[in-house]
Design an enzyme around this catalytic site. Structure first.
Site, mmCIF file in Angstrom:
data_model
loop_
_atom_site.group_PDB
_atom_site.id
_atom_site.type_symbol
_atom_site.label_atom_id
_atom_site.label_comp_id
_atom_site.label_asym_id
_atom_site.label_seq_id
_atom_site.Cartn_x
_atom_site.Cartn_y
_atom_site.Cartn_z
ATOM 1 N N GLU A 234 0.860 -1.192 0.000
ATOM 2 C CA GLU A 234 0.000 0.000 0.000
ATOM 3 C C GLU A 234 0.901 1.248 0.000
ATOM 4 O O GLU A 234 1.818 1.342 0.832
ATOM 5 C CB GLU A 234 -0.846 -0.038 1.279
ATOM 6 N N GLN B 180 -9.009 10.588 -0.338
ATOM 7 C CA GLN B 180 -9.529 9.465 -1.112
ATOM 8 C C GLN B 180 -9.134 9.593 -2.579
ATOM 9 O O GLN B 180 -8.816 8.601 -3.229
ATOM 10 C CB GLN B 180 -11.057 9.456 -0.962
HETATM 11 P P1 TTP Z 1 -3.906 0.150 5.447
HETATM 12 O O1 TTP Z 1 -3.790 -0.360 4.098
HETATM 13 O O2 TTP Z 1 -4.978 -0.427 6.257
HETATM 14 O O3 TTP Z 1 -2.535 -0.100 6.039
HETATM 15 P P2 TTP Z 1 -2.121 -0.859 7.296
HETATM 16 O O4 TTP Z 1 -0.650 -0.833 7.166
HETATM 17 O O5 TTP Z 1 -2.782 -0.204 8.461
HETATM 18 O O6 TTP Z 1 -2.676 -2.321 7.222
HETATM 19 P P3 TTP Z 1 -1.948 -3.614 7.739
HETATM 20 O O7 TTP Z 1 -1.536 -3.391 9.156
HETATM 21 O O8 TTP Z 1 -2.981 -4.672 7.586
HETATM 22 O O9 TTP Z 1 -0.769 -3.773 6.857
HETATM 23 O O10 TTP Z 1 -4.094 1.729 5.293
HETATM 24 C C1 TTP Z 1 -3.256 2.725 5.789
HETATM 25 C C2 TTP Z 1 -4.093 3.850 6.317
HETATM 26 O O11 TTP Z 1 -4.863 4.436 5.296
HETATM 27 C C3 TTP Z 1 -5.079 3.402 7.383
HETATM 28 O O12 TTP Z 1 -5.055 4.350 8.431
HETATM 29 C C4 TTP Z 1 -6.417 3.444 6.692
HETATM 30 C C5 TTP Z 1 -6.225 4.503 5.655
HETATM 31 N N1 TTP Z 1 -7.074 4.371 4.458
HETATM 32 C C6 TTP Z 1 -8.238 5.139 4.348
HETATM 33 O O13 TTP Z 1 -8.584 5.861 5.258
HETATM 34 N N2 TTP Z 1 -8.976 5.064 3.201
HETATM 35 C C7 TTP Z 1 -8.617 4.241 2.166
HETATM 36 O O14 TTP Z 1 -9.312 4.201 1.151
HETATM 37 C C8 TTP Z 1 -7.436 3.440 2.307
HETATM 38 C C9 TTP Z 1 -7.039 2.512 1.188
HETATM 39 C C10 TTP Z 1 -6.688 3.540 3.450
HETATM 40 MG MG MG Z 2 0.068 -2.217 5.679
#
Ligand code: TTP
Ligand code: MG
Length: 225
Positions: A36, A65
């Site tokens: 990501e 977004q």
């Molecule tokens: P995540 O992809 O959920 O990253 P993560 O590193 O927290 O997940 P994991 O621990 O499973 O690896 O997203 C990063 C941040 O972006 C998180 O705070 C949620 C936010 N986000 C949004 O608010 N809207 C969106 O559309 C996306 C894709 C992420």
């Molecule tokens: Mg992540």
């Protein structure tokens, strides 16, 4: 084949992607990993849009977004190879994050319409469609615990209610997903079982078969009868 790891914030997607990448290399399956692009969201020119979004969602959620969508499409267009393992798809934005923002009243009706329009255009690009989703089904309370431990500064405002709403939207999407196969993973994640499931879905087999063929052709060339 396009594999996508999906799940709530803090469900462990990044860690699973790294572990899977290791497994693929053990099995000699070539695969590009696309994490990501959070670093872009934290530093877009001089703006930390992730932080701005959590601090004042009414004002900044639309802008965040917008960047989240564009950066994902950019990443996939740039790095798409035959086998890719992607952390989250833009379908998560369509089915989870945009509806969550709308439910909370953090985007206006016009912004909602604009985002839906953008996401519909972007999901029509062929390379955006995953073949398989690996869905990390992790209870929101565990995700919250991990978020607190990880201590990403911007995410201080994330609370259990928000994670529960994201969880609900994920559950209903994954239950009704029809365009791609869904593999549900519950903790403790069993990587060997996951590899077996991917094998049944033919992941990487084409490459292995191709390699075998090439090897036997090369041998025949070396030792003709
Ligand atoms: P995540 O992809 O959920 O990253 P993560 O590193 O927290 O997940 P994991 O621990 O499973 O690896 O997203 C990063 C941040 O972006 C998180 O705070 C949620 C936010 N986000 C949004 O608010 N809207 C969106 O559309 C996306 C894709 C992420
Ligand atoms: Mg992540």
């Amino acid at each position: 084949m396009h594999i996508c790891v999906e799940g709530n914030i803090g469900s462990g997607k990044s860690t699973l992607c790294k572990k899977l990448a290791k497994k693929f290399s053990e099995f000699e399956i070539p695969c590009e990993i696309l994490p990501e692009p959070v670093d872009i969201w934290q530093q877009f020119y001089d703006y930390n849009l992730l932080d701005l979004m959590y601090k004042d969602p009414k004002k900044n959620a639309y802008a965040f977004q917008n960047l989240a969508l564009t950066s994902k499409v950019d990443q996939l267009q740039r790095y798409s190879t035959e086998n890719i393992l992607v952390e989250r798809s833009i379908y998560a934005q369509k089915n989870v994050f945009i509806p969550a923002l709308a439910n909370q009243g953090n985007i206006t009706e016009m912004e909602h319409l604009l985002l839906d329009y953008a996401v519909n255009v972007m999901t029509s690009i062929e390379v955006m469609q995953p073949t398989i989703y690996i869905y990390l089904k992790v209870p929101p309370i565990i995700c919250l615990d991990r978020l607190r431990q990880r201590g990403r500064n911007e995410e201080k405002m994330v609370d259990i209610e928000y994670l529960q709403s994201i969880d609900k939207l994920y559950e209903s999407w994954m239950r009704t997903e029809r365009k791609a196969q869904v593999i549900v993973l519950e903790e403790p994640f069993d990587l060997n079982l996951l590899m077996l499931n991917l094998k049944f879905a033919n992941f990487g087999l084409q490459d292995k078969e191709k390699k075998k063929e090439e090897k036997s052709k090369a041998l025949k060339r070396k030792y003709p009868k």
